[in-house]
Design a protein around this motif. Structure first.
Motif, mmCIF file in Angstrom:
data_model
loop_
_atom_site.group_PDB
_atom_site.id
_atom_site.type_symbol
_atom_site.label_atom_id
_atom_site.label_comp_id
_atom_site.label_asym_id
_atom_site.label_seq_id
_atom_site.Cartn_x
_atom_site.Cartn_y
_atom_site.Cartn_z
ATOM 1 N N PRO A 14 59.194 45.798 50.888
ATOM 2 C CA PRO A 14 57.811 45.752 50.405
ATOM 3 C C PRO A 14 56.947 44.800 51.232
ATOM 4 N N CYS A 33 59.328 59.816 44.751
ATOM 5 C CA CYS A 33 60.011 58.789 43.949
ATOM 6 C C CYS A 33 59.278 58.639 42.620
ATOM 7 N N LEU A 375 58.922 53.181 51.323
ATOM 8 C CA LEU A 375 59.410 52.363 50.210
ATOM 9 C C LEU A 375 59.954 53.263 49.113
ATOM 10 N N GLU A 377 59.212 53.402 45.930
ATOM 11 C CA GLU A 377 58.224 53.047 44.906
ATOM 12 C C GLU A 377 57.679 54.333 44.311
ATOM 13 N N TYR A 380 55.770 57.383 46.246
ATOM 14 C CA TYR A 380 56.147 57.512 47.658
ATOM 15 C C TYR A 380 57.022 58.751 47.844
#
Ligand code: GUN
Ligand code: FE
Length: 426
Positions: A14, A33, A375, A377, A380
């Motif tokens: 991150p 994600c 990432l 996250e 994403y």
């Protein structure tokens, strides 16, 4: 809705200065994600990679598909001689559709098997061969911006377009073909305007490309400030420019409204760097290429820590490997040589920073196209690599950060699985 979860030890960055390590379950919904949890989500198929490291997919911001055929040879010359002696004769062969199909077949086979999930790729100046490469990348499930090269000067007749007007007409034909196949602004494989570099692409051609970039709303890529002889040549070719980058910016090919990747930026001076930052030009740092074509060492740590947009490129075949983990290790190593021999104001890169460059850094280029990369996250794209480092085990216990470092440096691991947009590639 397509839902599944991956189970394993997830590592991502991150921020560039710390590795985030989480063991558990990553939920994927329709390629994106959707959340992380330490426990298995109920009612969802789990792909179980317990004990294995899972990293974001790696982004190769700069490489040359037709050069893959001679990768690992032709390492004895500096850039400008290397281009004339090895590169142009090989790229010229891609005029033959049979040769192009075969060459791109080997390239895409190996890119598919590699750690690369997304890439910005130079093809050749041949429109049909470039479309062939785009089709093969699409069939392989990889994400890419691909460029038909624009070249109308300073290469052999066999590998040069007859005029700027002819090259621009051909570029338009290529973009229209992409539009007809729904590749212009949708899908994972898209076109990118590609003046090879200023010595190859005359003023009229670059002006026309800038107009096409605005008209078709497509990005651009090229080379910048890679080699001292190249830079001196550009100054001669473009009287009145204060720095190399102006030979692109004057024609609307240097970021701003046209998202642009510039490879190398080794010798960019203050003015050039300032314009790169202001225009959000994406820098492709290519450490293995810097070693092989004896270009120099780009100030990648300075760019990363100073707020420039920067990622990594393999620059095959100036670079000798498609393996971005090897390129990450090289980025760390050459940054130490730079610190020792060139500039002691910027500490060398760390492996965590190298992972950041290869994921979040390069991945940022896709943000302008609505795709978040790099990432694990929510929101994403689910681009992921499952690393098999069982061949690297020994009597010691290694932390996940150390396992990643060994995977990159030792080159003895392999990939268990690879996902792009939530689709399993293998
Ligand atoms: N500059 C112009 N063309 C090329 C190329 O093919 N490779 C590299 N490394 N630099 C270039
Ligand atoms: Fe290159």
């Amino acid at each position: 809705m397509n839902r599944f979860a991956l189970h394993g030890t997830f590592v991502d960055t991150p921020t560039p200065d710390a590795l985030r390590v989480r063991t558990g379950y990553l939920l994927c919904e329709d390629g994106v994600c959707a959340g992380f949890s330490p426990d298995a989500p109920a009612g969802v198929t789990v792909l179980d990679y317990a004990g294995q490291l899972i990293t974001p997919g790696l982004v190769d911001l700069h490489l040359h598909a037709p050069q893959y055929s001679y990768c690992g040879t032709a390492m004895d010359l500096e850039l400008l001689d290397w281009l004339q002696r090895y590169t142009y004769p090989e790229e010229a062969r891609y005029a033959d559709p049979g040769y192009a199909k075969l060459g791109y077949g080997y390239f895409v086979r190996d890119l598919k098997a590699s750690a690369t999930t997304r890439a910005c790729i130079f093809a050749t100046l041949h429109t049909d061969a470039t479309l062939e490469l785009m089709h093969q990348l699409k069939d392989a499930g990889l994400g890419a911006f691909v460029g038909k090269l624009a070249m109308d000067r300073n290469s052999p007749d066999s590998y040069r377009e007859p005029s700027a007007a002819a090259g621009l007409a051909e570029t338009r034909r290529w973009l229209d073909a992409c539009r007809a196949e729904d590749m212009l602004h949708s899908g994972a494989v898209r076109p990118m305007l590609t003046p090879r570099f200023t010595p190859s692409t005359g003023d009229e051609y670059r002006t026309g490309l800038g107009k096409l970039a605005a008209e078709y709303k497509v990005p651009a890529q090229s080379h910048l400030s890679e080699n001292p002889s190249e830079i001196a040549w550009v100054a001669e070719l473009c009287p009145g420019t204060r720095f190399y980058g102006e030979s692109y910016s004057r024609h609307g090919l240097f970021g701003g409204d046209v998202p642009t990747v510039m490879a190398h930026c080794i010798y960019s001076g203050e003015e050039e760097q300032a314009l790169m930052k202001r225009n959000r030009v994406m820098i492709a740092h290519c450490p293995t290429s810097n070693e092989n074509v004896i270009a120099g060492i780009a100030p990648a740590a300075h760019y990363l820590r100073g707020g420039w947009r920067v990622g990594l490129g393999s620059d095959v075949a100036g670079g000798h490997t498609l393996d971005l983990f090897a390129v990450m290790a090289s980025a760390v190593q050459v940054s130490k040589l730079r610190w020792r021999y060139v500039d002691q104001t910027e500490a060398p890169l760390t492996m965590v920073e190298a992972l950041y460059l290869a994921t979040v850094g390069g991945g940022d280029f896709w943000r302008d196209y609505g795709v978040q990369l790099g990432l694990f996250e929510p929101g994403y794209a689910l681009d992921a690599l499952v690393l098999d480092d069982s061949a690297l085990r020994n009597q010691r216990d290694f932390t996940p950060a150390e396992r990643l470092e060994r995977y990159a440096y030792l080159g003895k691991g392999s990939l268990t699985a690879k996902f792009v947009d939530g689709r399993q590639i293998f």
